[in-house]
Write a protein that holds these residues in place. Structure first.
Motif, short mmCIF file in Angstrom:
data_model
loop_
_atom_site.label_atom_id
_atom_site.label_comp_id
_atom_site.label_asym_id
_atom_site.label_seq_id
_atom_site.Cartn_x
_atom_site.Cartn_y
_atom_site.Cartn_z
N SER A 1 68.98 8.27 -9.14
CA SER A 1 68.02 8.24 -8.04
C SER A 1 66.68 8.82 -8.48
O SER A 1 65.62 8.34 -8.08
CB SER A 1 68.56 9.01 -6.84
OG SER A 1 68.78 10.36 -7.17
N LYS A 2 66.75 9.85 -9.31
CA LYS A 2 65.51 10.44 -9.81
C LYS A 2 64.83 9.52 -10.81
O LYS A 2 63.60 9.40 -10.85
CB LYS A 2 65.81 11.80 -10.46
CG LYS A 2 64.57 12.67 -10.65
CD LYS A 2 64.94 14.10 -10.96
CE LYS A 2 63.68 14.96 -10.99
NZ LYS A 2 63.98 16.38 -11.26
N MET A 3 65.65 8.83 -11.61
CA MET A 3 65.09 7.91 -12.60
C MET A 3 64.46 6.70 -11.94
O MET A 3 63.46 6.16 -12.41
CB MET A 3 66.18 7.49 -13.58
CG MET A 3 66.60 8.62 -14.52
SD MET A 3 68.17 8.31 -15.35
CE MET A 3 67.77 6.85 -16.29
N ARG A 4 65.05 6.26 -10.81
CA ARG A 4 64.44 5.14 -10.09
C ARG A 4 63.04 5.49 -9.60
O ARG A 4 62.20 4.62 -9.41
CB ARG A 4 65.32 4.74 -8.91
CG ARG A 4 66.64 4.08 -9.29
CD ARG A 4 67.33 3.48 -8.08
NE ARG A 4 68.72 3.15 -8.36
CZ ARG A 4 69.75 3.89 -7.99
NH1 ARG A 4 69.55 5.01 -7.29
NH2 ARG A 4 70.97 3.53 -8.29
N ALA A 5 62.83 6.78 -9.36
CA ALA A 5 61.51 7.23 -8.90
C ALA A 5 60.52 7.36 -10.06
O ALA A 5 59.34 7.66 -9.83
CB ALA A 5 61.64 8.58 -8.19
N GLY A 6 61.01 7.14 -11.31
CA GLY A 6 60.10 7.13 -12.45
C GLY A 6 60.21 8.34 -13.36
O GLY A 6 59.42 8.48 -14.30
N TYR A 7 61.20 9.21 -13.12
CA TYR A 7 61.36 10.40 -13.95
C TYR A 7 62.39 10.14 -15.05
O TYR A 7 63.26 9.28 -14.92
CB TYR A 7 61.84 11.59 -13.10
CG TYR A 7 60.82 12.04 -12.07
CD1 TYR A 7 59.86 12.99 -12.39
CD2 TYR A 7 60.83 11.51 -10.79
CE1 TYR A 7 58.93 13.41 -11.45
CE2 TYR A 7 59.91 11.92 -9.83
CZ TYR A 7 58.96 12.87 -10.17
OH TYR A 7 58.04 13.28 -9.24
N TYR A 8 62.28 10.90 -16.15
CA TYR A 8 63.23 10.79 -17.26
C TYR A 8 63.98 12.11 -17.33
O TYR A 8 63.41 13.15 -17.68
CB TYR A 8 62.48 10.53 -18.57
CG TYR A 8 63.38 10.22 -19.74
CD1 TYR A 8 64.12 9.05 -19.78
CD2 TYR A 8 63.48 11.10 -20.82
CE1 TYR A 8 64.94 8.75 -20.85
CE2 TYR A 8 64.29 10.80 -21.91
CZ TYR A 8 65.02 9.63 -21.92
OH TYR A 8 65.83 9.33 -22.98
N THR A 9 65.27 12.09 -16.98
CA THR A 9 66.02 13.32 -16.77
C THR A 9 66.67 13.87 -18.04
O THR A 9 67.57 14.70 -17.97
CB THR A 9 67.12 13.07 -15.72
OG1 THR A 9 67.97 12.01 -16.17
CG2 THR A 9 66.51 12.69 -14.38
N PHE A 10 66.23 13.42 -19.19
CA PHE A 10 66.77 13.89 -20.45
C PHE A 10 65.69 14.61 -21.25
O PHE A 10 64.54 14.69 -20.82
CB PHE A 10 67.34 12.71 -21.25
CG PHE A 10 68.40 11.95 -20.50
CD1 PHE A 10 69.72 12.33 -20.56
CD2 PHE A 10 68.06 10.85 -19.71
CE1 PHE A 10 70.70 11.63 -19.85
CE2 PHE A 10 69.02 10.15 -19.02
CZ PHE A 10 70.34 10.55 -19.08
N ALA A 11 66.08 15.12 -22.41
CA ALA A 11 65.11 15.84 -23.24
C ALA A 11 63.98 14.90 -23.67
O ALA A 11 64.20 13.70 -23.83
CB ALA A 11 65.82 16.41 -24.46
N PRO A 12 62.77 15.41 -23.84
CA PRO A 12 61.65 14.56 -24.23
C PRO A 12 61.90 13.88 -25.57
O PRO A 12 62.45 14.48 -26.49
CB PRO A 12 60.47 15.54 -24.32
CG PRO A 12 60.88 16.73 -23.53
CD PRO A 12 62.37 16.82 -23.65
N LEU A 13 61.50 12.64 -25.66
CA LEU A 13 61.58 11.91 -26.92
C LEU A 13 60.41 12.32 -27.81
O LEU A 13 59.41 12.87 -27.33
CB LEU A 13 61.55 10.41 -26.66
CG LEU A 13 62.77 9.83 -25.93
CD1 LEU A 13 62.56 8.34 -25.68
CD2 LEU A 13 64.03 10.05 -26.73
N PRO A 14 60.49 12.05 -29.12
CA PRO A 14 59.37 12.36 -30.00
C PRO A 14 58.06 11.77 -29.47
O PRO A 14 58.01 10.61 -29.06
CB PRO A 14 59.78 11.70 -31.32
CG PRO A 14 61.28 11.73 -31.29
CD PRO A 14 61.65 11.50 -29.86
N GLY A 15 57.02 12.57 -29.48
CA GLY A 15 55.73 12.15 -28.95
C GLY A 15 55.45 12.70 -27.56
O GLY A 15 54.34 12.58 -27.06
N TYR A 16 56.47 13.29 -26.95
CA TYR A 16 56.32 13.85 -25.60
C TYR A 16 56.81 15.30 -25.58
O TYR A 16 57.53 15.75 -26.49
CB TYR A 16 57.12 13.03 -24.58
CG TYR A 16 56.61 11.62 -24.40
CD1 TYR A 16 55.66 11.32 -23.42
CD2 TYR A 16 57.04 10.59 -25.22
CE1 TYR A 16 55.18 10.03 -23.27
CE2 TYR A 16 56.56 9.29 -25.07
CZ TYR A 16 55.63 9.03 -24.09
OH TYR A 16 55.15 7.75 -23.94
#
Length: 511
Positions: free
Chosen positions: A133-148
């Motif tokens: 539900s949080k991801m559908r809102a545009g959030y990424y609920t995991f650790a940042p990928l390289p570059g972020y």
């Protein structure tokens, strides 16, 4: 691990090998899921089993810990027995000194496997839906990928200025074929890219992150599918670049497809009504080119363009078939009573006004986000000492400025929409009047939409080499009053509702 840091696990495995006084002959370091139901056909386990089957001197299979190997009781013991049948003992690096045949160890092992499965069940039943539900809102609920990197807002990641633009430059150079993955990685490393642990990125990791949909703004988890294609984070590449990278990394070429939309033969796929009535599966015509057979005398060779029905082999010359279609187009005109059409256009206009109010609000929000990104980029430009980063930042700021100007223009156009109503109606009527004259100049898809507006069922041919149209749009009529051929039935079921159907097609075409 998302950041690719396997060093602690590798170190524990190495110490266990030393403890067992054995040599490590093969390693598997794959980012695969150990969750329940995914392990019977796991690639790494199948490879391990085959390796042990062909190398009978292997005595141990060392895994970091239980949940790294399996999170399912049934699958755990099934695989343990598979390796035991090959004379290979399963050992855990987090407990190298434990004798697996000791009664207490057998019990402790069962408890660890049980906990792993329970943890897996909890993830399946509770965590995913909350995350999704949080991801559908545009959030990424995991650790940042390289570059972020993490930001003050949970699950909304900021760009990492030390790595984002170097990765972006590398990805884009591969996507536009100006560099190979190897060349792009070498240049990125030379320009100063390192991981957050200060190490260099290897090729395996570079290829792995390069195809992550997150970089194209897509929030996705493999087992859950796409949550949204418009994440709230700043995307690094476009979606088309992401597709190009996937193709390059998979080393696959696009499949050859038959060109049914050949512009040389715009009447391809026209239906032969006689073959269709005979229930012949091949009931469409196709265009082709042949010549007069003078192979050795190239200057005397003449080419002929024809159409052929694949079902009954009826041939048409391209010129005669196109001329018949042109005659059908010339023989129609707009009906005199256009009030219904105009009223429908006005209704659609009012609907657009309501929609545009929401669009203006969305555009203003987008503009605020762009301006905030500009401020962050300007700060990075002012504080960074890396020349590559500064150059990239200047280019990015120029693009953002263009986005602001474009957004302002869109807001202005949408805000003044009421003033354009009269021009819209005039344009729509003129567009409708001129539609038939533009038929041959349109590309394939637009020509098919034009047919839907003029002759909703398209053109048909017969074995007598005649063209006819089963229906005609209610907003048109035939110029002459001659009786139509038996098969050329004019659509008369319209009334106000039938007219509205074709008016809707027209509005979509115009808008």
């Amino acid at each position: 691990m998302d950041d690719g840091n396997l060093d602690p696990q590798i170190e524990r495995v190495n110490k266990t090998a030393e403890y067992l006084e054995t040599e490590i002959v093969r390693r598997w370091e794959l980012a695969v899921s150990s969750r329940k139901g995914k392990n019977v056909k796991r690639k790494d386990l199948l490879e391990m089993r085959d390796f042990c089957r062909h190398n009978r001197r292997v005595k141990y299979l060392i895994v970091d810990e239980v949940d790294r190997f399996m999170r399912s009781i049934n699958e755990y013991y099934w695989w343990k027995q598979e390796f035991k049948n090959l004379g290979v003992q399963l050992r855990h690096a987090n407990r190298p000194e434990v004798d697996p045949d000791d009664d207490r160890s057998v019990f402790d092992e069962l408890i660890d496997v049980y906990r792993a499965e329970q943890s897996n069940n909890e993830r399946i039943t509770k965590t995913p839906e909350k995350q999704m539900s949080k991801m559908r809102a545009g959030y990424y609920t995991f650790a940042p990928l390289p570059g972020y990197k993490t930001s003050a807002t949970p699950s909304l990641h900021d760009i990492d200025p030390d790595r984002f633009y170097l990765l972006q430059q590398a990805f884009k150079s591969v996507a536009d074929y100006s560099a190979t993955p190897n060349e792009a990685l070498k240049k990125m490393t030379k320009d100063g890219y390192t991981t957050i642990n200060g190490k260099l990125m290897d090729m395996a990791r570079f290829k792995q992150v390069m195809v992550k949909p997150y970089y194209a703004g897509i929030i996705q988890v493999a087992d859950w599918g796409v949550a949204t294609e418009n994440g709230l984070h700043v995307q690094m590449i476009t979606k088309s670049e992401h597709e190009a990278l996937k193709l390059i990394i998979s080393n696959k070429k696009k499949k050859f497809t038959v060109n049914k939309k050949n512009p040389e033969y715009p009447l391809n796929e026209t239906i032969c009504s006689d073959c269709e009535q005979d229930k012949n599966k091949e009931f469409k015509i196709t265009g082709y080119r042949n010549h007069n057979g003078k192979i050795k005398e190239e200057d005397k060779r003449h080419y002929y363009h024809r159409y052929r029905c694949r079902g009954c082999d009826t041939y048409f010359t391209k010129e005669e078939l196109h001329q018949q279609v042109t005659d059908r187009l010339t023989d129609i005109m707009l009906v005199d009573e256009t009030n219904i059409l105009i009223q429908e256009l006005k209704n659609e206009w009012q609907s657009e006004v309501g929609t545009n109010t929401n669009k203006v609000t969305a555009l203003n929000s987008r503009k605020s986000i762009i301006e905030e990104e500009q401020s962050k980029m300007a700060l990075i430009l002012a504080t960074s000492d890396n020349e590559v980063v500064k150059k990239t930042m200047i280019q990015a700021l120029e693009k953002k400025e263009l986005e602001v100007l474009t957004t302002n223009k869109e807001i202005e156009d949408l805000s003044n929409i009421d003033e354009q109503l009269e021009a819209f109606i005039d344009y729509s009527i003129k567009y409708t009047e001129d539609l038939k004259t533009k038929y041959w100049a349109l590309d394939w898809d637009r020509r098919k939409r034009c047919e839907q507006l003029l002759f909703p069922d398209g053109f048909y041919v017969t074995r007598q080499k005649k063209v006819y149209t089963p229906t005609i749009s209610p907003i048109y009529r035939y110029k002459n009053k001659q009786k139509e051929p038996l098969k050329a039935l004019v659509l008369v079921s319209g009334g106000s509702s039938g007219t509205r159907t074709h008016d809707t097609l027209l509005k979509r075409q115009v808008l």
